[in-house]
Every structure is written in C-alpha cells, then in structure tokens.
Design an enzyme around this catalytic site. Structure first.
Site, PDB file in Angstrom:
ATOM      1  NE  ARG A 111      38.778 -29.964  13.866  1.00  0.00           N
ATOM      2  CZ  ARG A 111      40.053 -29.726  14.160  1.00  0.00           C
ATOM      3  NH1 ARG A 111      40.954 -30.657  13.970  1.00  0.00           N
ATOM      4  NH2 ARG A 111      40.437 -28.568  14.648  1.00  0.00           N
ATOM      5  CG  ASN A 125      46.027 -41.682  19.709  1.00  0.00           C
ATOM      6  OD1 ASN A 125      47.023 -41.474  19.010  1.00  0.00           O
ATOM      7  ND2 ASN A 125      45.705 -40.897  20.717  1.00  0.00           N
ATOM      8  CB  THR A 126      50.153 -44.837  21.303  1.00  0.00           C
ATOM      9  OG1 THR A 126      50.865 -44.909  22.545  1.00  0.00           O
ATOM     10  CG2 THR A 126      51.017 -44.143  20.268  1.00  0.00           C
ATOM     11  CG  HIS A 127      47.440 -39.678  25.319  1.00  0.00           C
ATOM     12  ND1 HIS A 127      47.430 -38.476  24.636  1.00  0.00           N
ATOM     13  CD2 HIS A 127      47.449 -39.360  26.645  1.00  0.00           C
ATOM     14  CE1 HIS A 127      47.417 -37.484  25.509  1.00  0.00           C
ATOM     15  NE2 HIS A 127      47.432 -37.986  26.725  1.00  0.00           N
ATOM     16  CB  ALA A 136      34.398 -38.047  17.168  1.00  0.00           C
ATOM     17  CG  ASP A 175      43.716 -37.846  24.073  1.00  0.00           C
ATOM     18  OD1 ASP A 175      44.133 -38.527  23.121  1.00  0.00           O
ATOM     19  OD2 ASP A 175      44.178 -36.726  24.358  1.00  0.00           O
TER      20      ASP A 175
END
Ligand code: GRF
Length: 185
Positions: A61, A103-105, A138, A141
């Site tokens: 990662r 971010n979009t969730h 990190a 969400d």
C-alpha cells in the site's frame, strides 16, 4: 494556481460532473482500466492508469501510494478528489494533502461505511440513505463531513437503481463542494 487531481476506478459520472462544472482538473488517475479514463481522454485531460493488480494482504500500500504521490507532485496537484476510487492510500497521501483531499461516499456516514454502502443500506432496510462528501483521511470514511444529502429508499428498489439516484445527487453536490474548498468563485 489551484489544480485538481481526480482519482477514479469506475464509470466516471462524478468525474464528468466535475469536468462539466469547469473545475481545473489537471490530472485523472485510475487504479484500473475503466470507463472514467475514456471520459478523461475525451475531455482532453491528462490521465494515467497506475494499475493495482495485487488485491491480496501482501499489497504494498505504501509503495503504491508513493507512486501515485510522485505523479500528483509532478503534475503540481494542489487538491485531490477521490471519485469512486477503490484503493485505500497509506498515511503518506494524507500527510501530504491533509485538508485538501476529499471523497464522496454513497451513504449518510457514519452509517454504512465501506465498499458496499448501497447494498448494505438496502439489506439493513433503512428508508432513507444518501451521500456524504467529506475530507478523506487515513481512517476510511471517517474524515470531517462537509456536506450530506438524504435520498429516500423505495420499496423493492435494486442496488443499481438506488445507487444511480444517489450518484445523481453526488454529481450535483461534489463539484459545488470542491469549488468551495478550492476557493474558486
Ligand atoms: C459513487 O457513488 C461514489 O460515492 C462511490 O463510487 C461511485 C462512483 O461512481 N464511492 P462514478 O465512477 O463517479 O460513476
């Protein structure tokens, strides 16, 4: 000057909305071949597929994150919008972009985090779900919430149809939030 990097893995509807809104997209990065890359190419926006082929626990990662970061720095991206990007970054990304990575969730967080938010909401039987635009951190969400919108869940609705309706709202709201966060009038 502000320059937005958009991170994608799929259909690219949010990318389309961001481009249509005239935001200064400097680079589009995908973690797999996907339709979103065609959207970027059609719009004449530089794009790169930094393919993730290893989906096991031995996935490097941090190495992957650093490869992406190298491109972002080279392209002088000042802000990063994750738009359906399905790879989690290591801490190096968030150290570098801090409050400038979003971010979009497709759920009302903190309900239904993770990769199957729409499916999980239907399975739980909620009558209202929606979307959340938040600062990406990190901890997946869990970043500071910038905007949420509610969407009704109708009886018998499939995951595909509900997700399409939620995406319709995300596509309206995400470009607006990004514009605000980038201080673009
Ligand atoms: C969006 O619903 C986003 O919230 C989720 O993946 C979807 C991306 O769709 N993480 P698209 O690629 O923008 O069409």
């Amino acid at each position: 000057m502000n320059k937005l990097a958009v991170m994608i893995s799929g259909h690219g509807s949010n990318l389309e909305a961001i481009l249509k809104a005239g935001l200064p997209v400097g680079i589009v990065i995908a973690d797999r071949p996907c339709r979103g890359l065609e959207v970027a190419r059609a719009a004449g926006v530089p794009c790169e597929c930094i393919e993730r082929t290893n989906f096991t626990s031995s996935f490097d990662r941090d190495g992957y994150t650093r490869r992406v970061l190298d491109v972002l720095v080279l392209e002088k991206a000042t802000h990063v919008a994750m738009a359906g990007y399905m790879t989690l970054f290591s801490g190096a990304m968030f150290d570098c972009y801090k409050d400038n990575i979003f971010n979009t969730h497709p759920s009302i967080l903190p309900s239904f985090p993770g990769a199957h938010a729409v499916r999980d909401a239907i399975a739980y039987g909620v009558k209202i779900t929606g979307c959340t635009i938040h600062v990406a951190t990190a901890a997946r969400d869990k970043g500071r919430i910038l905007l949420q919108a509610a969407v009704n869940v109708y009886e018998g609705e499939t995951e595909e149809i509900l997700h399409a309706r939620i995406k319709g709202i995300e596509c309206l709201l995400y470009p607006r939030v990004l514009r605000q966060q980038m201080n673009i009038p």
